[in-house]
Every structure is written in C-alpha cells, then in structure tokens.
Design an enzyme around this catalytic site. Structure first.
Site, short mmCIF file in Angstrom:
data_model
loop_
_atom_site.label_atom_id
_atom_site.label_comp_id
_atom_site.label_asym_id
_atom_site.label_seq_id
_atom_site.Cartn_x
_atom_site.Cartn_y
_atom_site.Cartn_z
N ASN A 1 0.84 -1.19 0.00
CA ASN A 1 0.00 0.00 0.00
C ASN A 1 0.88 1.24 0.00
O ASN A 1 2.12 1.15 -0.05
CB ASN A 1 -0.95 -0.01 1.21
CG ASN A 1 -0.20 -0.16 2.51
OD1 ASN A 1 0.59 0.71 2.90
ND2 ASN A 1 -0.42 -1.27 3.20
N ASP B 1 -4.58 -10.30 12.85
CA ASP B 1 -4.95 -8.96 13.32
C ASP B 1 -4.01 -8.60 14.47
O ASP B 1 -4.25 -8.97 15.62
CB ASP B 1 -6.40 -8.94 13.77
CG ASP B 1 -6.93 -7.53 14.00
OD1 ASP B 1 -6.13 -6.66 14.38
OD2 ASP B 1 -8.14 -7.32 13.80
N ILE B 2 -2.94 -7.90 14.15
CA ILE B 2 -1.87 -7.66 15.12
C ILE B 2 -2.37 -6.85 16.30
O ILE B 2 -2.14 -7.19 17.46
CB ILE B 2 -0.69 -6.94 14.43
CG1 ILE B 2 -0.09 -7.85 13.35
CG2 ILE B 2 0.38 -6.56 15.46
CD1 ILE B 2 0.98 -7.18 12.51
N ILE B 3 -3.07 -5.76 16.03
CA ILE B 3 -3.44 -4.86 17.12
C ILE B 3 -4.51 -5.49 18.01
O ILE B 3 -4.49 -5.31 19.24
CB ILE B 3 -3.89 -3.49 16.57
CG1 ILE B 3 -3.90 -2.46 17.70
CG2 ILE B 3 -5.23 -3.58 15.88
CD1 ILE B 3 -4.01 -1.03 17.21
N LYS C 1 -14.14 0.47 14.46
CA LYS C 1 -12.86 -0.23 14.57
C LYS C 1 -12.38 -0.27 16.02
O LYS C 1 -11.84 -1.27 16.50
CB LYS C 1 -11.81 0.45 13.68
CG LYS C 1 -10.47 -0.25 13.64
CD LYS C 1 -9.54 0.42 12.64
CE LYS C 1 -8.19 -0.28 12.57
NZ LYS C 1 -7.28 0.38 11.58
#
Length: 423
Positions: A210, A307-309, A338
C-alpha cells in the site's frame, strides 16, 4: 548528541545589536540537527543582512508579510504549520509588546499568531527597557499564554549600561530550545510502535502493498523518545532514517511484523499500531517469477493476515492500545466501529482522500476517539465495560506530523496516567 534532530526551527530575528548573534545561532541549531528557516523584521535588516542569514541557513530568508512569490509557494500559514518551534532571538521590547497584544502587523508577528507549535523568545534590550513595568507586564502575559522566555542575562551592554537585558549566548539558547522537546511525560515507560506498510510476496519480484510512507509512525516514535520512553519501532519497508534514541526492528510481511510485535510487547506500557498492515496475503508464494502467458488470466488466492493490534489488545497483560484508521469517507463512524471491534483504548483517524494529509504527506489532520475509561484485560475479553464504552471525540486541525505526534503523545500519556490511577 543531536538533541534537535529532525526538528523544524523557524528563527525570527528582530531589530537590535544582538542580531549579530543570530548568525551563530543558526549554525548552533543546525549542528544540533535542526532544519532552520529564518524570518527577519525590517528593523533586523538594519543590523544584519538577509543574504548573510540565507548563506548560513541554506534557505531563502522570509521578510515580507505580503510577498506574492512567497504566497504562491509557501504562504505565511504554511510556514507557521511547518515550524515545530518559532524561536525569536533577539526578541526586542517592541516585538514582545506586539506578541502580548496579538498584533499581526508584520510577517513574524503573524506567524506567531498562526502557529500551533511551540513559541520561544530570547529577549535582548537595554536594562532600563527590560526593567520597565510595561515590558514586565508584557512578559508575564505571554508567559501565561505558554510562550517560553529564554533569558536574558546580566552584563555590559552596547549602550554602555550594565544590567539585565543581554541576549543569552547562542549555545545556551540552543540548549534551552532542545529542552522544550524533552517532555519527560513517559520517562521509564516501554512503548512499542508499528509503522510503514507491509509487503506480501507473490513471487520473488512482486508483492502486494500500500501507499503508507511510515512518516506518522516514525514521528510518533521520535516524540515518544523525546518524552523519555524506551521506544521500540517495528517497521515495514520505508526510506526513513531511524529516529534518535529509538530501537528499530525491520520487517517485510505482516507475519513477520506479528512475530516481532509478540516478541517485543511483553512488559510494554503502551502499544501504538500505526502501520498499514495488509489485510490479506497470497496463499501460495511462487518460488520463481511468474511469467505472463497470453490468453490466460492468473488468479491469486488470498488468505487473511493476523490482526496484530487486536491480538495485543486481548493479551492478559495488555498495554494501553492505540490504533489508527485511514479512511476515505465516514471517518468517525468507521473509526468508532474499529475501536470497539478491535477492543482498543484510543484510535486516531484521518481522511487520506484529502489533499495534503494523505499518504506520504508531511502534514496530517485527525480525529481522536478514546474510551471514557481504559480497558483492563477482563474488559477486553468481554468487549468492554459500560463505563468505558462511551467515547470522547476531539478533532485536531492540520499541522506537521512532528507537531501532531507531540500533541498525541501528551494525550496518550494523560490516558496512561488515568489507567495507572484506576489500578
């Protein structure tokens, strides 16, 4: 140590014999790592020339408020946004009076009015002018408005008088300006930050990624280090230099980033997920470069990345967990969703479709959404308590990412103290 590394210092020079010291001050600031630009009043130009200051700073000197050429390139508002700190040295009694009354009659006073960054003045004037009740009242007023006053010193003066009013020496001023950035609000705390994009390999030469530059995450890492935190930066591929006093761990893919975060986050007080982690990766990575075949269409099967966070937020020893939301519409709505879905304490959201604050920009404008109370491990596991569910929202207007990072660090530090008080 370069205590002003990557800082943007706008040096304002006003009229007075001490203006000759400003030439040395430019060099001292640059030696400390600062990017310096100079603004001179008309009176200052009677003591030292713009050409001298331009030669020393390596940048054009700004002198006029209504300058057509300057307004076409970087107008006074943009110049005010550029600066992390406006330092006026020497600051004459006349300029201090202007500052105290909110005047915008010249370029330098207008910049001070338009700036949301730090402002500092190094007074220089005759001892009688310094002792004047009017000057002292003006100084008290600007100090109340959070303008930092550096000096002056006592000694012999150009007019032959002896007393208070001498501008401090350039090295002392430089050290004082550097000290403005040493907030200390996170001293002794461990902070882990992710930044930049991830690259998900398709074959040995191609990848999915990205537009993230990593600038926001790197600025936050620098601001956390300034605030005294032991800062670990887990970074995807960028061209940015390592912030001073920050430990950087380089990764490529989301899986690598997840592994390094897991290895680094134990014992952390704050985790900030500023990286633009790819949501998906190819299920299979070709060992050789894929060739184009006419008449055939290639399909890449994708699988979801971790999903790291959210994984950090659900830890039994969870730190204060802060996320980012880069959106192109309905920014606050998506950010709030979120925050709840990933069980975050705070989220910083911006509209990347806006010109000037999107990917790769040096500036940003954000919405900050945070819970009314920090989550604990039990709350995170259950989705949050009723007390923490309410959101507090605040918008922060456009400014440099360096400035914004220091604002955000202050907010995160305050929220961390709130969490500490609850324990």
């Amino acid at each position: 140590m370069n205590t002003l590394t990557n800082k943007r210092v706008l040096l304002g020079v006003t009229g007075g014999i001490a203006a000759y010291k400003s030439a040395d001050l430019v060099r001292r600031l640059q030696d400390a790592g600062a990017d310096v630009r100079v603004v001179m009043t008309r009176a200052a130009q009677e003591f030292i020339t713009p050409l001298t200051m331009q030669a020393l700073s390596g940048k054009p000197v700004h002198t006029e408020l209504l300058d057509t050429q300057a307004e076409a390139a970087m107008g006074h508002i943009e110049l005010a946004r550029w600066a992390d700190v406006i330092l006026v040295a020497p600051a004459s009694a006349d300029f201090i009076a202007k500052l105290s009354h909110g005047e915008g009659s010249d370029l330098l006073s207008t910049l001070c009015l338009a700036s949301k960054g730090l402002i500092a003045v190094a007074p220089a004037m005759n001892q009688a002018m310094w002792a004047s009740p009017a000057t002292q009242d003006n100084l008290a007023l600007i100090a109340k408005r959070a303008v930092h006053i550096i000096g002056p010193a006592a000694g012999s003066q150009a007019c032959g008088d002896v007393g208070m009013g001498r501008m401090l020496e350039p090295l002392a001023i430089c050290e004082a300006v550097a000290g403005l950035f040493q907030a200390g609000s996170m001293t002794g705390r461990k902070v882990v930050i992710t930044a930049g994009p991830t690259r998900e390999a398709i074959d040995p030469v191609r990848y999915i990624s990205n537009h993230s530059s990593g600038k926001m995450g790197y600025a936050l890492a620098q601001a956390m280090a300034e605030a005294g935190a032991h800062t670990i930066l887990v970074s995807g591929p960028t061209q940015l230099p390592v912030p001073e006093r920050v430990t950087r761990i380089n990764v490529e893919s989301a899986l690598e980033m997840a592994a390094q975060v897991e290895a680094s986050v134990e014992g952390a007080d704050v985790f900030i997920g500023a990286a633009a982690v790819a949501d998906y990766r190819p299920a299979n990575v070709a060992q050789q470069k894929l060739k184009k075949t006419e008449g055939m269409s290639n399909t890449i099967e994708l699988v979801e990345n971790p999903d790291i966070i959210r994984a950090v937020a659900e830890r039994a020893d969870r730190p204060i967990t802060v996320g980012f939301a880069a959106e192109t519409k309905d920014v606050q709505q998506y950010a709030a969703s979120k925050l709840h879905a990933k069980k975050l304490d705070m989220i910083i959201a911006n509209d990347v479709s806006q010109v000037g604050i999107g990917f790769n920009s040096d500036n940003n404008a954000v919405w900050v959404l945070r819970r009314k109370a920090p989550l604990n491990a039990h709350d995170a596991a259950s989705g949050g308590s009723e007390a923490s569910a309410a959101l507090l929202e605040e918008s922060i207007d456009q400014m440099s990412k360096a400035q914004l990072s220091r604002v955000l660090v202050t907010k995160i530090a305050d929220f961390f103290k709130q969490a500490e008080a609850v324990k």
